[in-house]
Design an enzyme around this catalytic site. Structure first.
Site, PDB file in Angstrom:
ATOM      1  N   HIS A  57       0.846  -1.201   0.000  1.00 17.60           N
ATOM      2  CA  HIS A  57       0.000   0.000   0.000  1.00 17.60           C
ATOM      3  C   HIS A  57       0.876   1.243   0.000  1.00 17.60           C
ATOM      4  O   HIS A  57       2.089   1.156   0.090  1.00 17.60           O
ATOM      5  CB  HIS A  57      -1.011  -0.018   1.152  1.00 17.60           C
ATOM      6  CG  HIS A  57      -0.438   0.057   2.539  1.00 17.60           C
ATOM      7  ND1 HIS A  57       0.363  -0.930   3.073  1.00 17.60           N
ATOM      8  CD2 HIS A  57      -0.560   0.999   3.521  1.00 17.60           C
ATOM      9  CE1 HIS A  57       0.683  -0.600   4.321  1.00 17.60           C
ATOM     10  NE2 HIS A  57       0.153   0.581   4.611  1.00 17.60           N
ATOM     11  N   HIS A  59       1.322   3.947   1.964  1.00 14.91           N
ATOM     12  CA  HIS A  59       1.848   4.698   3.117  1.00 14.91           C
ATOM     13  C   HIS A  59       3.365   4.816   3.037  1.00 14.91           C
ATOM     14  O   HIS A  59       4.058   3.886   2.610  1.00 14.91           O
ATOM     15  CB  HIS A  59       1.428   4.025   4.433  1.00 14.91           C
ATOM     16  CG  HIS A  59      -0.003   4.295   4.808  1.00 14.91           C
ATOM     17  ND1 HIS A  59      -0.688   3.531   5.723  1.00 14.91           N
ATOM     18  CD2 HIS A  59      -0.864   5.256   4.386  1.00 14.91           C
ATOM     19  CE1 HIS A  59      -1.925   4.009   5.856  1.00 14.91           C
ATOM     20  NE2 HIS A  59      -2.052   5.051   5.058  1.00 14.91           N
ATOM     21  N   ASP A  61       5.716   4.566   5.119  1.00 17.16           N
ATOM     22  CA  ASP A  61       6.535   3.523   5.762  1.00 17.16           C
ATOM     23  C   ASP A  61       6.432   2.189   5.011  1.00 17.16           C
ATOM     24  O   ASP A  61       6.894   1.154   5.502  1.00 17.16           O
ATOM     25  CB  ASP A  61       6.173   3.365   7.246  1.00 17.16           C
ATOM     26  CG  ASP A  61       4.760   2.864   7.462  1.00 17.16           C
ATOM     27  OD1 ASP A  61       3.822   3.381   6.821  1.00 17.16           O
ATOM     28  OD2 ASP A  61       4.571   1.925   8.270  1.00 17.16           O
ATOM     29  N   HIS A  62       5.852   2.241   3.795  1.00 13.61           N
ATOM     30  CA  HIS A  62       5.776   1.047   2.945  1.00 13.61           C
ATOM     31  C   HIS A  62       6.297   1.281   1.530  1.00 13.61           C
ATOM     32  O   HIS A  62       6.772   0.353   0.892  1.00 13.61           O
ATOM     33  CB  HIS A  62       4.336   0.512   2.910  1.00 13.61           C
ATOM     34  CG  HIS A  62       3.879   0.056   4.258  1.00 13.61           C
ATOM     35  ND1 HIS A  62       3.910  -1.261   4.650  1.00 13.61           N
ATOM     36  CD2 HIS A  62       3.472   0.770   5.339  1.00 13.61           C
ATOM     37  CE1 HIS A  62       3.516  -1.337   5.918  1.00 13.61           C
ATOM     38  NE2 HIS A  62       3.244  -0.123   6.356  1.00 13.61           N
ATOM     39  N   HIS A 115      -7.532  -0.769   5.517  1.00 10.32           N
ATOM     40  CA  HIS A 115      -6.502   0.105   6.085  1.00 10.32           C
ATOM     41  C   HIS A 115      -6.262   1.254   5.109  1.00 10.32           C
ATOM     42  O   HIS A 115      -6.288   2.428   5.478  1.00 10.32           O
ATOM     43  CB  HIS A 115      -5.232  -0.707   6.324  1.00 10.32           C
ATOM     44  CG  HIS A 115      -4.063   0.078   6.816  1.00 10.32           C
ATOM     45  ND1 HIS A 115      -4.032   0.662   8.063  1.00 10.32           N
ATOM     46  CD2 HIS A 115      -2.881   0.383   6.233  1.00 10.32           C
ATOM     47  CE1 HIS A 115      -2.862   1.288   8.217  1.00 10.32           C
ATOM     48  NE2 HIS A 115      -2.154   1.138   7.115  1.00 10.32           N
ATOM     49  N   ASP A 134      -0.217  -4.012   6.240  1.00 10.74           N
ATOM     50  CA  ASP A 134      -0.881  -3.514   7.452  1.00 10.74           C
ATOM     51  C   ASP A 134      -2.342  -3.950   7.519  1.00 10.74           C
ATOM     52  O   ASP A 134      -3.164  -3.288   8.147  1.00 10.74           O
ATOM     53  CB  ASP A 134      -0.826  -1.974   7.502  1.00 10.74           C
ATOM     54  CG  ASP A 134       0.561  -1.446   7.818  1.00 10.74           C
ATOM     55  OD1 ASP A 134       1.473  -2.247   8.088  1.00 10.74           O
ATOM     56  OD2 ASP A 134       0.726  -0.208   7.782  1.00 10.74           O
ATOM     57  N   HIS A 172       4.482  -4.833  10.874  1.00 11.73           N
ATOM     58  CA  HIS A 172       4.867  -4.127  12.113  1.00 11.73           C
ATOM     59  C   HIS A 172       4.978  -5.099  13.283  1.00 11.73           C
ATOM     60  O   HIS A 172       4.252  -6.092  13.348  1.00 11.73           O
ATOM     61  CB  HIS A 172       3.832  -3.053  12.484  1.00 11.73           C
ATOM     62  CG  HIS A 172       3.806  -1.877  11.568  1.00 11.73           C
ATOM     63  ND1 HIS A 172       4.553  -0.746  11.786  1.00 11.73           N
ATOM     64  CD2 HIS A 172       3.121  -1.658  10.417  1.00 11.73           C
ATOM     65  CE1 HIS A 172       4.327   0.135  10.813  1.00 11.73           C
ATOM     66  NE2 HIS A 172       3.460  -0.386   9.964  1.00 11.73           N
TER      67      HIS A 172
HETATM   68 FE    FE Z   1       2.660   0.621   8.156  1.00 10.92          FE
HETATM   69 ZN    ZN Z   2       0.015   1.533   6.623  1.00 14.00          ZN
END
Ligand code: FE
Ligand code: ZN
Length: 256
Positions: A57, A59, A61-62, A115, A134, A172
């Site tokens: 996805h 985001h 942090d991805h 998400h 996530d 995570h």
């Molecule tokens: Fe994440």
């Molecule tokens: Zn995420």
């Protein structure tokens, strides 16, 4: 078929980076790109050359490390069709039922919105492995930033149908906090109580709690147990629609 090697390492505060590798085909993929330097270090240490990035996805942090890693390695970036606009570095976009070939290995793409609106998971059926980003966590699930409880329940339902022995790589390390919450909504689940203790021991020893398995999550993760009597009883929602039970569980977690 050579084994799908999986190398897992921490990134940022609580993300995991994953490199997957097939030695015969000499292919290496990074599942998401949470942080460039640890990914570079992992590639160096293993002596692997990055050929693919598989995004779950959009985001940061991805997908935040996509461009830097592609510019260094020339790798191909594959990711969710429904988030193409948010991940402009995608070279190939994929959705439900598409197959991503990785050397001799094949990943089936599952659309798992909730998400984020276009979140996908990669299921390597023959290897018994799923990368779920996530969407599903050990004893938890992703927050509903862009989706409804009904959507997320449907998405989790797809993962719940995978073979129980499937190893689940979530993005995570949230498990210890998730366990504390899980015990408040499913306190009479003996296997959950025992698992929470094991998780504390693992974390005290500095060990990861990822991967998990579908079977273990089905038995202990409250977000997959909207139909379980023990959870419904604690929530005083016996016999209610699983979407409502899931929504209530998610709502409680959001303010836990
Ligand atoms: Fe994440
Ligand atoms: Zn995420």
């Amino acid at each position: 078929m050579a084994k799908l090697e999986i190398h897992q390492f921490p990134c940022l505060a609580d993300n995991y980076g994953f490199l997957i590798h097939d030695a015969d085909a000499d292919v290496t993929a990074c599942i998401d790109t949470p942080e460039v330097e640890p990914i570079r270090a992992a590639l160096r240490r293993k002596g692997w050359k990055l050929t693919h990035i598989l995004n779950t996805h959009w985001h940061p942090d991805h997908a935040g490390g996509n461009v830097a890693l592609r510019d260094e390695t020339g790798c191909q970036i594959i990711g969710p069709a429904n988030e193409q606009d948010k991940i402009p570095s995608l070279e190939r976009s994929v959705g439900e039922g598409d197959v991503v070939e990785f050397g001799p290995h094949r990943a089936v793409v599952l659309d798992v919105p909730g998400h984020t609106a276009g979140h996908i998971a990669y299921w390597f059926e023959d290897d018994g492995v799923a990368f779920v980003g996530d969407t599903l966590f050990a004893l938890g699930c992703g927050r509903l930033f862009e989706g409804t409880p009904a959507q997320m329940w449907t998405s989790l339902g797809k993962l719940m149908k995978l073979p129980t022995e499937t190893r689940v790589y979530c993005a995570h390390e949230y498990t210890q906090a998730n366990a504390r919450f899980a015990l408040t909504v499913d306190p009479n689940n003996a296997e959950l109580v025992a698992r929470a203790k094991e998780i504390d021991d693992k974390r005290a020893a500095g060990e990861p709690t990822v991967p998990t398995t579908i079977g273990l999550e089905l038995r202990t993760n409250p977000f997959l147990r909207a139909e379980a009597a023990s959870l419904q009883e604690t929530l005083r929602m016996v016999g209610r629609d699983p979407v409502e039970v899931f929504a209530e569980t998610r709502k409680r977690k959001d303010s836990f």
